[in-house]
Design a protein around this motif. Sequence first.
Motif, short mmCIF file in Angstrom:
data_model
loop_
_atom_site.label_atom_id
_atom_site.label_comp_id
_atom_site.label_asym_id
_atom_site.label_seq_id
_atom_site.Cartn_x
_atom_site.Cartn_y
_atom_site.Cartn_z
N UNK A 31 0.83 -1.20 0.00
CA UNK A 31 0.00 0.00 0.00
C UNK A 31 0.86 1.26 0.00
N UNK A 32 1.78 1.33 0.95
CA UNK A 32 2.68 2.48 1.03
C UNK A 32 4.10 1.99 0.86
N UNK A 36 5.56 -1.75 1.77
CA UNK A 36 6.24 -2.51 0.72
C UNK A 36 7.58 -3.02 1.23
N UNK A 37 8.31 -2.13 1.91
CA UNK A 37 9.62 -2.54 2.45
C UNK A 37 9.44 -3.66 3.47
N UNK A 43 9.26 -11.36 3.55
CA UNK A 43 9.36 -12.43 2.55
C UNK A 43 10.77 -13.02 2.53
N UNK A 44 11.76 -12.13 2.62
CA UNK A 44 13.15 -12.63 2.62
C UNK A 44 13.39 -13.51 3.85
#
Lengths: 442, 346
Positions: A31-32, A36-37, A43-44
Amino acid sequence: MEYVRTKDTPTRKPPLNESSLLGWLKINLFDTLFSSVLTILVLIAIFFAVKSLWIWGISDGVWIAETRRECFKINIDGACWAGVIAWLDNIFYGRYPREELWRINLGGLLLILWMLPLWLPRVRGKIFVGLSVVALYPFLAGYLFSGGEKGIFMQVMITAAIVGLAVNVANAVTGYFNRGSLSSFILRKIGKSDAPEKQQRNILLAILLIAFVAVFVWQMGWVVENVTWTKWGGLFLTFVIAGIGIASALPGGIILALGRRSKLPVVSVLSTAFIELFRSVPLITVLFMATTMFPLFVPEGFVLNKLVQVIIAVCLFNACYIAEIVRAGLQAIPKGQYEGAHTIGLGYWGAMGLIIMPQALKHMIPNIVGSFIGLLKDTTLVSIIGLFDILNILRAISKDTPWIGLHKEPLVFGAILFFIICFAMSKYSRHLEAKLATGHKN
Amino acid sequence: MKFTTLLTSAAAIAALVLAGATSASAESTLEIVKKRGHVRCQVGPASPGFYFLDSKGDWQGLDVTVCQAVAAAIFGDPTKLEIQSVSSQARFTSLANGDSDLLSRTATWTMSRDTQLGIDFLTPNFYDGQGFTVRKESGITSALELKGAKVCVTSGTTTESNLADFSRTHDLNISAVTFEDFNVRDETYLQGGCDAVTADKSALAGNLAAFPVPGDHLILPDTLSKEPLAPAVRHGDNQWADIVRWSEFAMVNAEELGITSANVDDMRANSKNPSIRRVLGVEGNIHEGIGLDKDWAYNIIKLVGNYGEVYEKYIGDGENAIGIPRAGSANALWTKGGLMYSPPMR
């Protein structure tokens, strides 16, 4: 009238970011800039955790070996599942004699068979199914698991259990195939559906009696070898302790909760004291008291076996927790419900049993099941006092000479096993909630 | 603790009522055991080589053979046993309050335990001593070089206090890192969390054999303490203590006389050695005072084995043993320079 629309406007597709996968991702994960970061970082992290687990457990894992040393030779960095596989019988059944394992399996199958009607549609008399399984199954299973000589009381109860099981199964079959309840089906078959009620009852009683006598005579010749409780272990023992704990904690808890809210001062004070005392002591203390102190206070030679002591301790302990949950449920019921019950002429037990308790228990299902899941996991504490429940068996693998030091793999396996069982319980509780949520949908 | 006292008193009263007329009688342990039909033998939560479950669910190990020997002596059947696995916190209480007939679980015989706990230790079946395992690459060759080292140790046993004593005596300023479970202890050591591991040398050897690369590690020659590991019985029943003690001696004596489980039948039929004939019950009456059958020692040797046999099977060089050599250690026979010595059986 020209302002009235006669046709619906054509429906438009929802905006792209509401319906497509990309849109969902955009809204929920990216969203922002900040989110995202975060998403990418998480995920990593997940990728590396899963990757190293995968490499250790699956791609480098050793499945076939005779000893841990052999595992090391095949792949020194991987998990050695061969040890867990070699111990599977121990993990599931403990030290139960290997040629008698069919008894545990049969006991489990009978329980499933007995409970199955509860989930089948169109089956009548589900309350009877529930009551009979709690009241009769323990005798049948108890004999199946421990064996040995049967006293006359046991013989009667075993017979009753077998007859009860047969009636349940037959009733479920006739119900499931739309043939009505078992009794009406029998009466129809022998052409007595129109007979007076009294005669019908006598016929059914006679059939029951004949079945009882036949089973009684049969079971007199049925003897299985004695297996002492010290040989019980593994997941089987965990299920025995947790099963009895769960089956008795709910009725015990309801009684204690009613006692605590009772207007009779003696009942109320005793119940409150009991609940508060057990709740303020850790379970492990109760277990230690039950097993190590108890024998000091009884005459020499009188031995209540340790498993029974443990089960009693677990039941009392959990009944107190359930009692508080039930009490919370009772307090959430509006006063109008009590008053309404009284206005239609119900007494205390009628009001409780028909109006209050069903609502209170329904509201409290998540808590009650949560407490049961806790109870199942708490049973691993019995490993501290030397019972070979699943945790103790898993830990014993690392001390068996061929598998010395093998301790991570068994514990991982145990974690997976517990997850499956607890997750199934939790799923079932959600299902039950959905099924019972009548008229309370907001 | 007021509540718990209340609870147990209530339980005790209930039990008294339940027990009814069965008053506390002065039956001897042997009578109780014979009436019950099996021996209740206490071991711990599993210790490699000494008492452990195998994958078939049977108890095995050097200490378990003591239990088996007693069952064989009394019933002629080493499986007439109920092995109880009791945590180390409850072990002596469980023996003292009559839950167990016999304790055989690598318990160190110390004066305070022997004299204060209402139990009696018998003849040690294994002489152990505390030592250190270190990494070879550290270059350490003596425990005295462990100055300022971090040492991994399991908590709650004599091991921990021995380490503290050793550190104080030699002014080594060792810091102990304690663990409940030896697996976690070894894992920490292997990952570099400690410079050394301390435990009884038998345990060190057993665990070392299970390290991924055993050759990278070394057990230091120093021995910190004496650990005579002995079975124990309740204080006060001398006949029962005799049975356990002489069951142990019978195994040592058999080894000394060269009787094994394989040749015992042959020896009983053909041996002319009066010592052997007395042990196997062919002549003499050594069984009379102990209250057992003539065949008691024969049964032990035939069904369980002599001390050397069971040592090799579980501790020494056997296929599934933990690999502690016996030659030259305190556990060798006295004729080979060890401490295993049985008084004559005559």
